[in-house]
Design a protein around this motif. Structure first.
Motif, mmCIF file in Angstrom:
data_model
loop_
_atom_site.group_PDB
_atom_site.id
_atom_site.type_symbol
_atom_site.label_atom_id
_atom_site.label_comp_id
_atom_site.label_asym_id
_atom_site.label_seq_id
_atom_site.Cartn_x
_atom_site.Cartn_y
_atom_site.Cartn_z
ATOM 1 N N THR A 112 10.564 -4.851 -11.753
ATOM 2 C CA THR A 112 9.144 -4.897 -12.117
ATOM 3 C C THR A 112 8.844 -4.265 -13.465
ATOM 4 O O THR A 112 7.812 -4.561 -14.059
ATOM 5 C CB THR A 112 8.294 -4.217 -11.038
ATOM 6 N N GLY A 113 9.721 -3.423 -13.963
ATOM 7 C CA GLY A 113 9.493 -2.841 -15.282
ATOM 8 C C GLY A 113 9.758 -3.838 -16.390
ATOM 9 O O GLY A 113 8.944 -4.002 -17.310
ATOM 10 N N SER A 114 10.888 -4.528 -16.318
ATOM 11 C CA SER A 114 11.280 -5.472 -17.364
ATOM 12 C C SER A 114 10.790 -6.885 -17.102
ATOM 13 O O SER A 114 10.667 -7.687 -18.028
ATOM 14 C CB SER A 114 12.806 -5.493 -17.489
ATOM 15 N N GLY A 115 10.562 -7.207 -15.838
ATOM 16 C CA GLY A 115 10.212 -8.571 -15.455
ATOM 17 C C GLY A 115 11.413 -9.473 -15.285
ATOM 18 O O GLY A 115 11.266 -10.664 -14.990
ATOM 19 N N SER A 135 0.860 -1.177 0.000
ATOM 20 C CA SER A 135 0.000 0.000 0.000
ATOM 21 C C SER A 135 0.899 1.231 0.000
ATOM 22 O O SER A 135 2.006 1.202 0.519
ATOM 23 C CB SER A 135 -0.928 0.019 1.213
ATOM 24 N N GLY A 136 0.408 2.307 -0.611
ATOM 25 C CA GLY A 136 1.233 3.496 -0.709
ATOM 26 C C GLY A 136 2.395 3.336 -1.663
ATOM 27 O O GLY A 136 3.359 4.105 -1.596
ATOM 28 N N TYR A 137 2.272 2.357 -2.542
ATOM 29 C CA TYR A 137 3.414 1.986 -3.401
ATOM 30 C C TYR A 137 2.867 1.277 -4.615
ATOM 31 O O TYR A 137 1.935 0.476 -4.498
ATOM 32 C CB TYR A 137 4.323 1.038 -2.618
ATOM 33 N N THR A 138 3.410 1.541 -5.763
ATOM 34 C CA THR A 138 2.961 0.846 -6.958
ATOM 35 C C THR A 138 4.126 0.133 -7.622
ATOM 36 O O THR A 138 5.264 0.610 -7.625
ATOM 37 C CB THR A 138 2.336 1.821 -7.969
ATOM 38 N N TYR A 139 3.812 -1.043 -8.143
ATOM 39 C CA TYR A 139 4.819 -1.853 -8.793
ATOM 40 C C TYR A 139 4.998 -1.359 -10.221
ATOM 41 O O TYR A 139 4.311 -1.794 -11.119
ATOM 42 C CB TYR A 139 4.370 -3.314 -8.813
ATOM 43 N N ASN A 140 5.921 -0.487 -10.436
ATOM 44 C CA ASN A 140 6.102 0.047 -11.775
ATOM 45 C C ASN A 140 7.522 0.563 -11.908
ATOM 46 O O ASN A 140 7.890 1.538 -11.260
ATOM 47 C CB ASN A 140 5.081 1.166 -12.044
ATOM 48 N N ARG A 141 8.310 -0.131 -12.708
ATOM 49 C CA ARG A 141 9.689 0.286 -12.965
ATOM 50 C C ARG A 141 10.484 0.440 -11.678
ATOM 51 O O ARG A 141 11.203 1.406 -11.482
ATOM 52 C CB ARG A 141 9.725 1.587 -13.759
ATOM 53 N N ASN A 142 10.305 -0.535 -10.793
ATOM 54 C CA ASN A 142 11.125 -0.492 -9.591
ATOM 55 C C ASN A 142 11.602 -1.901 -9.262
ATOM 56 O O ASN A 142 11.567 -2.778 -10.118
ATOM 57 C CB ASN A 142 10.335 0.147 -8.447
ATOM 58 N N GLY A 150 14.692 1.452 -9.732
ATOM 59 C CA GLY A 150 14.796 0.173 -10.416
ATOM 60 C C GLY A 150 16.181 -0.170 -10.898
ATOM 61 O O GLY A 150 16.440 -1.315 -11.293
ATOM 62 N N SER A 151 17.105 0.770 -10.842
ATOM 63 C CA SER A 151 18.436 0.532 -11.380
ATOM 64 C C SER A 151 19.174 -0.513 -10.551
ATOM 65 O O SER A 151 19.037 -0.591 -9.334
ATOM 66 C CB SER A 151 19.225 1.839 -11.396
ATOM 67 N N ARG A 152 19.969 -1.332 -11.271
ATOM 68 C CA ARG A 152 20.809 -2.357 -10.621
ATOM 69 C C ARG A 152 20.002 -3.228 -9.676
ATOM 70 O O ARG A 152 20.473 -3.614 -8.601
ATOM 71 C CB ARG A 152 21.986 -1.707 -9.899
ATOM 72 N N CYS A 153 18.798 -3.537 -10.085
ATOM 73 C CA CYS A 153 17.889 -4.262 -9.182
ATOM 74 C C CYS A 153 18.407 -5.641 -8.840
ATOM 75 O O CYS A 153 18.396 -6.033 -7.669
ATOM 76 C CB CYS A 153 16.512 -4.358 -9.838
#
Length: 125
Positions: free
Chosen positions: A53-56, A25-32, A102-105
Protein backbone atom coordinates in the motif's frame (compact mmCIF):
# COMPACT_ATOMS: atom_id res chain seq x y z
CA UNK A 1 -8.77 -4.15 17.42
CA UNK A 2 -8.42 -4.78 13.68
CA UNK A 3 -11.48 -5.90 11.78
CA UNK A 4 -11.72 -6.66 8.07
CA UNK A 5 -15.14 -7.08 6.48
CA UNK A 6 -15.53 -8.32 2.91
CA UNK A 7 -18.56 -7.72 0.73
CA UNK A 8 -19.53 -7.92 -2.91
CA UNK A 9 -19.55 -11.65 -3.46
CA UNK A 10 -22.38 -13.42 -5.23
CA UNK A 11 -23.35 -15.62 -8.13
CA UNK A 12 -22.52 -14.66 -11.69
CA UNK A 13 -22.39 -16.33 -15.07
CA UNK A 14 -19.10 -17.09 -16.75
CA UNK A 15 -17.73 -13.99 -18.43
CA UNK A 16 -19.33 -11.69 -15.90
CA UNK A 17 -17.80 -9.34 -13.36
CA UNK A 18 -17.87 -8.72 -9.64
CA UNK A 19 -16.15 -6.22 -7.38
CA UNK A 20 -15.19 -7.31 -3.89
CA UNK A 21 -14.62 -4.79 -1.11
CA UNK A 22 -12.76 -5.14 2.16
CA UNK A 23 -13.46 -2.45 4.74
CA UNK A 24 -11.00 -2.10 7.57
CA UNK A 25 -11.49 -0.73 11.04
CA UNK A 26 -8.78 -0.31 13.64
CA UNK A 27 -6.30 -0.35 10.79
CA UNK A 28 -5.01 2.12 8.26
CA UNK A 29 -3.73 1.46 4.79
CA UNK A 30 -0.32 3.02 4.96
CA UNK A 31 2.99 1.39 4.12
CA UNK A 32 1.72 -2.09 4.73
CA UNK A 33 0.58 -5.14 2.86
CA UNK A 34 -2.91 -6.12 1.76
CA UNK A 35 -4.00 -9.18 -0.15
CA UNK A 36 -6.84 -11.24 -1.50
CA UNK A 37 -6.81 -15.00 -1.09
CA UNK A 38 -9.36 -17.59 -2.12
CA UNK A 39 -10.20 -21.12 -1.14
CA UNK A 40 -12.26 -23.54 -3.17
CA UNK A 41 -13.76 -26.71 -1.65
CA UNK A 42 -11.13 -29.37 -1.18
CA UNK A 43 -8.30 -27.04 -2.19
CA UNK A 44 -5.66 -25.08 -0.34
CA UNK A 45 -5.95 -21.34 0.18
CA UNK A 46 -4.50 -19.57 -2.85
CA UNK A 47 -3.03 -16.11 -3.05
CA UNK A 48 -4.88 -14.15 -5.74
CA UNK A 49 -3.42 -10.66 -5.51
CA UNK A 50 -1.32 -8.52 -3.20
CA UNK A 51 -0.65 -4.81 -2.94
CA UNK A 52 2.06 -2.95 -1.10
CA UNK A 53 0.00 0.00 0.00
CA UNK A 54 2.93 2.38 0.36
CA UNK A 55 4.32 1.94 -3.15
CA UNK A 56 1.20 0.68 -4.89
CA UNK A 57 3.12 -2.26 -6.32
CA UNK A 58 0.98 -5.28 -7.03
CA UNK A 59 1.29 -9.00 -7.60
CA UNK A 60 -1.20 -11.33 -9.29
CA UNK A 61 -1.40 -15.07 -9.51
CA UNK A 62 -0.99 -16.30 -13.08
CA UNK A 63 -4.52 -17.70 -12.99
CA UNK A 64 -6.05 -14.22 -12.62
CA UNK A 65 -3.50 -11.97 -14.32
CA UNK A 66 -5.15 -9.68 -16.84
CA UNK A 67 -8.63 -10.33 -15.42
CA UNK A 68 -8.44 -9.19 -11.78
CA UNK A 69 -7.31 -5.83 -10.42
CA UNK A 70 -6.46 -5.08 -6.80
CA UNK A 71 -6.75 -1.50 -5.62
CA UNK A 72 -7.12 0.57 -2.48
CA UNK A 73 -8.91 3.69 -1.35
CA UNK A 74 -6.92 5.04 1.56
CA UNK A 75 -9.50 7.69 2.40
CA UNK A 76 -12.13 4.99 2.86
CA UNK A 77 -9.77 2.40 4.36
CA UNK A 78 -11.08 -0.03 1.78
CA UNK A 79 -9.42 -2.63 -0.42
CA UNK A 80 -11.00 -3.76 -3.68
CA UNK A 81 -10.74 -6.66 -6.06
CA UNK A 82 -12.26 -6.05 -9.48
CA UNK A 83 -12.88 -9.40 -11.14
CA UNK A 84 -13.66 -9.49 -14.85
CA UNK A 85 -14.09 -12.34 -17.33
CA UNK A 86 -14.94 -14.67 -14.50
CA UNK A 87 -14.59 -18.41 -15.01
CA UNK A 88 -16.17 -21.34 -13.17
CA UNK A 89 -12.75 -22.14 -11.72
CA UNK A 90 -12.82 -18.77 -9.93
CA UNK A 91 -15.56 -20.15 -7.69
CA UNK A 92 -14.31 -19.96 -4.09
CA UNK A 93 -14.59 -18.12 -0.83
CA UNK A 94 -12.54 -14.94 -1.13
CA UNK A 95 -10.74 -13.50 1.88
CA UNK A 96 -8.92 -10.25 2.38
CA UNK A 97 -5.85 -10.20 4.57
CA UNK A 98 -3.66 -7.51 6.08
CA UNK A 99 -0.24 -7.16 7.62
CA UNK A 100 1.13 -3.93 9.07
CA UNK A 101 4.59 -5.04 7.99
CA UNK A 102 5.05 -3.93 4.43
CA UNK A 103 8.31 -5.73 3.79
CA UNK A 104 8.36 -8.56 1.24
CA UNK A 105 4.69 -7.94 0.62
CA UNK A 106 4.38 -9.27 -2.90
CA UNK A 107 5.64 -12.73 -1.98
CA UNK A 108 4.14 -12.95 1.48
CA UNK A 109 2.47 -16.30 2.20
CA UNK A 110 -0.90 -16.63 3.85
CA UNK A 111 0.63 -17.72 7.16
CA UNK A 112 2.37 -14.35 7.49
CA UNK A 113 -0.84 -12.30 7.43
CA UNK A 114 -2.14 -11.78 10.97
CA UNK A 115 -5.47 -10.18 10.06
CA UNK A 116 -8.22 -11.82 8.02
CA UNK A 117 -11.78 -11.12 7.03
CA UNK A 118 -14.59 -13.64 7.33
CA UNK A 119 -14.73 -14.33 3.59
CA UNK A 120 -17.28 -13.78 0.86
CA UNK A 121 -18.56 -16.46 -1.51
CA UNK A 122 -18.08 -16.07 -5.25
CA UNK A 123 -19.85 -18.58 -7.48
CA UNK A 124 -19.38 -18.61 -11.25
CA UNK A 125 -21.55 -20.88 -13.35
Amino acid sequence: HVQLVESGGGSVQAGGSLRLSCAASGYTYNRNCMAWFRQAPGKEREGVARIATGSGNTYYADSVKGRFTISQDNAKNTLYLQMNSLKPEDTAIYYCAADRRGSRCLGKPAADFPYWGQGTQVTVS
